[in-house]
Design a protein around this motif. Structure first.
Motif, short mmCIF file in Angstrom:
data_model
loop_
_atom_site.label_atom_id
_atom_site.label_comp_id
_atom_site.label_asym_id
_atom_site.label_seq_id
_atom_site.Cartn_x
_atom_site.Cartn_y
_atom_site.Cartn_z
N ARG A 179 0.82 -1.21 0.00
CA ARG A 179 0.00 0.00 0.00
C ARG A 179 0.86 1.26 0.00
O ARG A 179 0.54 2.25 -0.66
N LEU A 180 1.96 1.23 0.74
CA LEU A 180 2.87 2.38 0.74
C LEU A 180 3.50 2.60 -0.63
O LEU A 180 3.64 3.74 -1.09
N ASP A 181 3.86 1.49 -1.30
CA ASP A 181 4.43 1.63 -2.64
C ASP A 181 3.40 2.19 -3.61
O ASP A 181 3.71 3.03 -4.46
N THR A 182 2.16 1.72 -3.48
CA THR A 182 1.10 2.25 -4.34
C THR A 182 0.88 3.73 -4.08
O THR A 182 0.72 4.53 -5.01
N ALA A 183 0.87 4.11 -2.81
CA ALA A 183 0.69 5.53 -2.47
C ALA A 183 1.84 6.38 -3.01
O ALA A 183 1.64 7.51 -3.46
N LYS A 184 3.05 5.83 -3.00
CA LYS A 184 4.20 6.57 -3.52
C LYS A 184 4.06 6.80 -5.03
O LYS A 184 4.34 7.88 -5.54
N GLN A 185 3.60 5.78 -5.75
CA GLN A 185 3.41 5.93 -7.20
C GLN A 185 2.28 6.91 -7.51
O GLN A 185 2.40 7.75 -8.41
N LEU A 186 1.20 6.82 -6.75
CA LEU A 186 0.09 7.73 -6.98
C LEU A 186 0.45 9.16 -6.62
O LEU A 186 -0.03 10.11 -7.27
N LEU A 187 1.30 9.32 -5.63
CA LEU A 187 1.72 10.67 -5.25
C LEU A 187 2.52 11.34 -6.36
O LEU A 187 2.37 12.55 -6.60
N SER A 188 3.33 10.58 -7.07
CA SER A 188 4.08 11.16 -8.19
C SER A 188 3.15 11.64 -9.29
O SER A 188 3.43 12.63 -9.97
N ILE A 189 2.01 10.97 -9.45
CA ILE A 189 1.02 11.42 -10.45
C ILE A 189 0.26 12.64 -9.93
O ILE A 189 -0.03 13.57 -10.68
N ALA A 190 -0.04 12.65 -8.64
CA ALA A 190 -0.84 13.73 -8.07
C ALA A 190 -0.13 15.07 -8.14
O ALA A 190 -0.77 16.12 -8.25
N ILE A 191 1.19 15.08 -8.06
CA ILE A 191 1.94 16.34 -8.10
C ILE A 191 2.62 16.55 -9.44
O ILE A 191 3.46 17.44 -9.57
N PRO A 197 -6.05 17.84 -14.56
CA PRO A 197 -6.64 18.05 -13.22
C PRO A 197 -7.42 16.85 -12.71
O PRO A 197 -7.37 16.53 -11.52
N ALA A 198 -8.15 16.19 -13.60
CA ALA A 198 -8.91 15.02 -13.17
C ALA A 198 -7.99 13.91 -12.68
O ALA A 198 -8.24 13.27 -11.65
N GLU A 199 -6.92 13.66 -13.43
CA GLU A 199 -5.97 12.63 -13.02
C GLU A 199 -5.31 12.97 -11.69
O GLU A 199 -5.13 12.10 -10.83
N ARG A 200 -4.99 14.23 -11.52
CA ARG A 200 -4.35 14.63 -10.26
C ARG A 200 -5.30 14.48 -9.08
O ARG A 200 -4.90 14.04 -8.00
N GLN A 201 -6.56 14.85 -9.26
CA GLN A 201 -7.53 14.73 -8.17
C GLN A 201 -7.78 13.26 -7.82
O GLN A 201 -7.86 12.91 -6.64
N VAL A 202 -7.90 12.42 -8.83
CA VAL A 202 -8.12 11.00 -8.57
C VAL A 202 -6.92 10.40 -7.85
O VAL A 202 -7.05 9.64 -6.87
N ALA A 203 -5.71 10.74 -8.30
CA ALA A 203 -4.51 10.23 -7.64
C ALA A 203 -4.40 10.73 -6.20
O ALA A 203 -4.00 10.00 -5.30
N TYR A 204 -4.79 11.98 -5.98
CA TYR A 204 -4.74 12.54 -4.62
C TYR A 204 -5.70 11.78 -3.70
O TYR A 204 -5.33 11.43 -2.57
N ARG A 205 -6.92 11.51 -4.17
CA ARG A 205 -7.86 10.77 -3.34
C ARG A 205 -7.36 9.35 -3.07
O ARG A 205 -7.52 8.83 -1.96
N ARG A 206 -6.74 8.73 -4.08
CA ARG A 206 -6.21 7.39 -3.87
C ARG A 206 -5.06 7.38 -2.87
O ARG A 206 -4.91 6.44 -2.08
#
Length: 306
Positions: A179-191, A197-206
Motif C-alpha cells: 500500500r505504501l508503494d502504491t501511495a508513492k506511485q500515486l503521489l508522483s502522479i498527483a503532483i 486536473p482530473a488525473e491529479r484529483q483521482v490520484a490525490y484521493r487514492r
C-alpha cells in the motif's frame, strides 16, 4: 724527614691514585648536592611568590563587567540558541510537511517509536523554555536550562532521524508495504504538472485512501499536498479554453454554430457576471463557452432552431 715515612712512601706511593680518585668523587658529590639544594630553594621561592600573588588577586574586589557588555553577551547567546532551535525545527518540518518523505521514512511521524517519542518530548520542553525574543531578560539558571533543552532537542532529532532512515518501512507488514508503494506511485502522479486536473484529483484521493490507517498526516501536510495537487489555472486555462472552441468551430459546419443570442450577455452587458457562472436561460442552448471536452461528437449535428 722521618726515615720510616720515607720507607712507607717508597713502598706505598701508588696509594695516591685511589685516594685522589676518592677525594675527587667526594668533592663532586658534595657539589651536586649543593646544586640540588640551590634548585630546590629557588623553586620554593617561586612557589611562595606565586602563592602571594594569588592571595593578593583574591583579596582584590572583583570588578563587575559593564552592563552593556553583559547584555550584549546575553543577547548573542540567545540569538545563537534561537538559530539552532529554528534549524532543528526546520529539519523536522521537512519530514512533517513532505508526504513523500513520510512515506519513505514513516517512523519520523510515528509517536509509538521510542526515539521519535523522546524527540517529541524534547521538542515540547525546548519550545516551552524558549524566551519570547533574544532581548528577553533571563537569569543565568534560566539561560543554562534553555541551552541544555536546545542541545537535548538537537541530539534527540539526530538520533530519531538516523533510526527512521534505518527502519524505513520494516515495521509494516507485506500488505502494508504494498500500500505504501502504491501511495508513492500515486503521489508522483498527483503532483505531476503534466497530468490533467482530473488525473491529479483521482490520484490525490487514492493517496489519502492508501495512507489511511498507516500514516497519520497532519493538517499542515494535507494543506501543502493539496496546494501541490491544485493546478494553476490562471496562466493555462485561457489557452486551453481558447484552443478548444477554435478546434470545435473549425470542425463543426456553419449550420451547427449556436444562435447569436447565446453570446449576448457579454456584448450587451460587459459588467454582468461571468458566463460560466450565469448561463443563459434558454433551455435548449449549451453553456457558453463550451469546454473542449464537452464538444459534441463529430458525427452528430445540432440544429440551432430545435
Amino acid at each position: 724527614m722521618d726515615p720510616v715515612f720515607l720507607e712507607l712512601w717508597q713502598d706505598y706511593w701508588w696509594l695516591i691514585f685511589p685516594l685522589g680518585a676518592g677525594v675527587i668523587g667526594i668533592s663532586s658529590g658534595i657539589g651536586k648536592a649543593w646544586e640540588r639544594n640551590a634548585k630546590r630553594r629557588h623553586r620554593q621561592r617561586l612557589e611562595i611568590l606565586q602563592a602571594k600573588s594569588a592571595i593578593k588577586a583574591a583579596s582584590r574586589p572583583a570588578v563587575a563587567p559593564a552592563a552593556s557588555d553583559a547584555t550584549e553577551s546575553h543577547a548573542s547567546q540567545l540569538a545563537k540558541l534561537f538559530a539552532t532551535h529554528d534549524a532543528v525545527t526546520a529539519r523536522w518540518l521537512d519530514y512533517e510537511l513532505d508526504v513523500a518523505k513520510l512515506i519513505a521514512f514513516p517512523a519520523m511521524s510515528d509517536g509509538r517509536q521510542p526515539l521519535t517519542a523522546a524527540f517529541l518530548r524534547a521538542q515540547r520542553i525546548a519550545d516551552g523554555l524558549r524566551p519570547a525574543s533574544p532581548k528577553a531578560r533571563l537569569t543565568a539558571e534560566q539561560l543554562s536550562e534553555y541551552r541544555n533543552a536546545v542541545v537535548d532537542y538537537e541530539v534527540a532529532f539526530d538520533v530519531a532521524e538516523r533510526d527512521a532512515r534505518r527502519l524505513k518501512d520494516s515495521s509494516f507488514t507485506e500488505a502494508e508495504r504494498k500500500r505504501l508503494d502504491t501511495a508513492k506511485q500515486l503521489l508522483s502522479i498527483a503532483i505531476d504538472q503534466a497530468a490533467t486536473p482530473a488525473e491529479r484529483q483521482v490520484a490525490y484521493r487514492r493517496v489519502r485512501e492508501e495512507l489511511d490507517g498507516l500514516i497519520a498526516l497532519s493538517d499542515d501536510a494535507i494543506e501543502v499536498l493539496e496546494t501541490q495537487v491544485a493546478l494553476e489555472l490562471a496562466p493555462g486555462s485561457g489557452s486551453a479554453s481558447g484552443s478548444g472552441p477554435e478546434k470545435t468551430d473549425a470542425a463543426t459546419p456553419a449550420s451547427s454554430t449556436p444562435a447569436p443570442s447565446t453570446p449576448a450577455p457579454t456584448t450587451a452587458a460587459p459588467s454582468a457576471a461571468p458566463p460560466s457562472t450565469t448561463p443563459p436561460p434558454a433551455p435548449n442552448a449549451d453553456p457558453w463557452p463550451v469546454p473542449a471536452r464537452k464538444a459534441p461528437a463529430p458525427g452528430i449535428r445540432r440544429d440551432p432552431a430545435s
